[in-house]
Design a protein around this motif. Sequence first.
Motif, PDB file in Angstrom:
ATOM      1  N   ILE A   1      35.011  59.723 113.223  1.00  0.00           N
ATOM      2  CA  ILE A   1      35.830  59.886 114.391  1.00  0.00           C
ATOM      3  C   ILE A   1      37.114  60.804 114.142  1.00  0.00           C
ATOM      4  N   PRO A   2      36.968  61.742 113.111  1.00  0.00           N
ATOM      5  CA  PRO A   2      37.865  62.840 113.096  1.00  0.00           C
ATOM      6  C   PRO A   2      38.298  63.515 114.458  1.00  0.00           C
ATOM      7  N   GLU A   3      39.457  64.029 114.609  1.00  0.00           N
ATOM      8  CA  GLU A   3      39.696  64.731 115.842  1.00  0.00           C
ATOM      9  C   GLU A   3      38.828  65.738 116.221  1.00  0.00           C
ATOM     10  N   ASP A   4      38.521  66.753 115.358  1.00  0.00           N
ATOM     11  CA  ASP A   4      37.763  67.825 115.769  1.00  0.00           C
ATOM     12  C   ASP A   4      36.160  67.314 116.109  1.00  0.00           C
ATOM     13  N   LYS A   5      35.763  66.154 115.558  1.00  0.00           N
ATOM     14  CA  LYS A   5      34.367  65.721 115.691  1.00  0.00           C
ATOM     15  C   LYS A   5      34.334  65.189 117.338  1.00  0.00           C
ATOM     16  N   ILE A   6      35.701  64.288 117.720  1.00  0.00           N
ATOM     17  CA  ILE A   6      35.865  63.856 119.031  1.00  0.00           C
ATOM     18  C   ILE A   6      35.713  64.735 119.909  1.00  0.00           C
ATOM     19  N   ILE A   7      36.525  66.126 119.629  1.00  0.00           N
ATOM     20  CA  ILE A   7      36.810  67.157 120.586  1.00  0.00           C
ATOM     21  C   ILE A   7      35.308  67.779 120.988  1.00  0.00           C
ATOM     22  N   GLY A   8      34.801  67.852 119.850  1.00  0.00           N
ATOM     23  CA  GLY A   8      33.314  68.630 119.942  1.00  0.00           C
ATOM     24  C   GLY A   8      32.454  67.811 120.879  1.00  0.00           C
ATOM     25  N   LEU A   9      32.500  66.430 120.762  1.00  0.00           N
ATOM     26  CA  LEU A   9      31.619  65.433 121.700  1.00  0.00           C
ATOM     27  C   LEU A   9      31.981  65.764 123.084  1.00  0.00           C
TER      28      LEU A   9
END
Length: 404
Positions: free
Chosen positions: A257-265
């Motif tokens: 759940i790092p921020e870049d992964k959440i934004i990508g999702l």
Amino acid sequence: MVILYNIGINIYHFLVYLVSGFSNKAKLWITGRQRQQVKELESCVWFHFASLGEFEQGRPVLEQVRKLYPQSKIVITFFSPSGYEIRKNTPLADAVYYLPLDTESNARRFIGSIKPIVAIFTKYEYWYHFFNELHKQHIPLYVISGIFRPGQVFFKWYGSLHRQMLKMVTWFFVQDADSKHLMHDAGITNVTISGDTRFDRVWANAQQPKGLPEIENFKNGQRLFIAGSTWPDDEKLIAVLVTQYPDWKFIIAPHEIPEDKIIGLINLLPQKTTVRYSQLATHNTQPSTLIIDNIGMLSALYQYADVAYIGGGFGAGIHNTLEAAAFGMPVIFGPEYSKFKEARDLVELKAAFSINNKQELNAIAEMLMCDDNVRHAAANLTRNYVEQNTGATEVIINYIRERH
């Protein structure tokens, strides 16, 4: 062979140190071990877990030991930061540590400090120097929920050192008959088929789940598809279903759940109807897709699901299917599941479904999400399968109670 093992351990330590400059997990692995101060104890029961999943797997035994021997200190060690950081303050233990690097001196020093009267390792984690030190001091060592496959190093021509480790274990409690037969073929006969303590853990969780009113409000009486422990390859597939089934609600709980992964999702999904869990309370409209941006909720989330997708099947292997199955629902996952007995069993029962691509997911989703009878039949099969496989904890605890 021990010399080669020691060289391998030191190379591994050096590589983690190099990676720690740009990996937070590696940094925690290094600094956590550097900073910890192990307290001297008169005696303890020592539980070791690789990570969080193994902690949950061994937790039923840990809880029973805590009840049976309330006067005994409990020490827990983790190999991985993902276990240590989440459970370092657990009330089930008197002390929680990172397992020191497996060297002869570290093993002697650590075991000399905590003075275990018994050590219990869950599923795997075989460390030569720690096992050897326990063996030399005649401290009983139990491996619980063990599972073995022919391709493992123990059963290779070059696996003599690892077979030697097996001979240092006082008793094995394994998940299935295949594991016991492999052990017997390797000359290891101190083995009991107990089953997998994960069944006990997930079944208990399903009987008394923690209520989540905000999730119940999000579901709002609609049918709910939960995708748990997902990776990007899983999420690309799930995103297609979100648009195909507007009358369903969706929850996606990424494995990382790092921020870049959440934004990508978020960028994969319909923007107007997607919300992060951390922003759910302030969201003005009724969203149809919820992204879980924290760790620790997934096992409770499944109680609200009608269909579950388990991530990891397009990588090293699927994550925990039993948490969902215990609540009674069909389970979907990718092709990499052969290492997991429960997944193979559920597929054979036609209670779980493996998919290789978008087309196969669409076909399975249509069957489960459009036909209530098929979905309910699969749900009953999963629930019954979990219930029928409980009882491993009792077998293990009865053995320990008779001898300690």
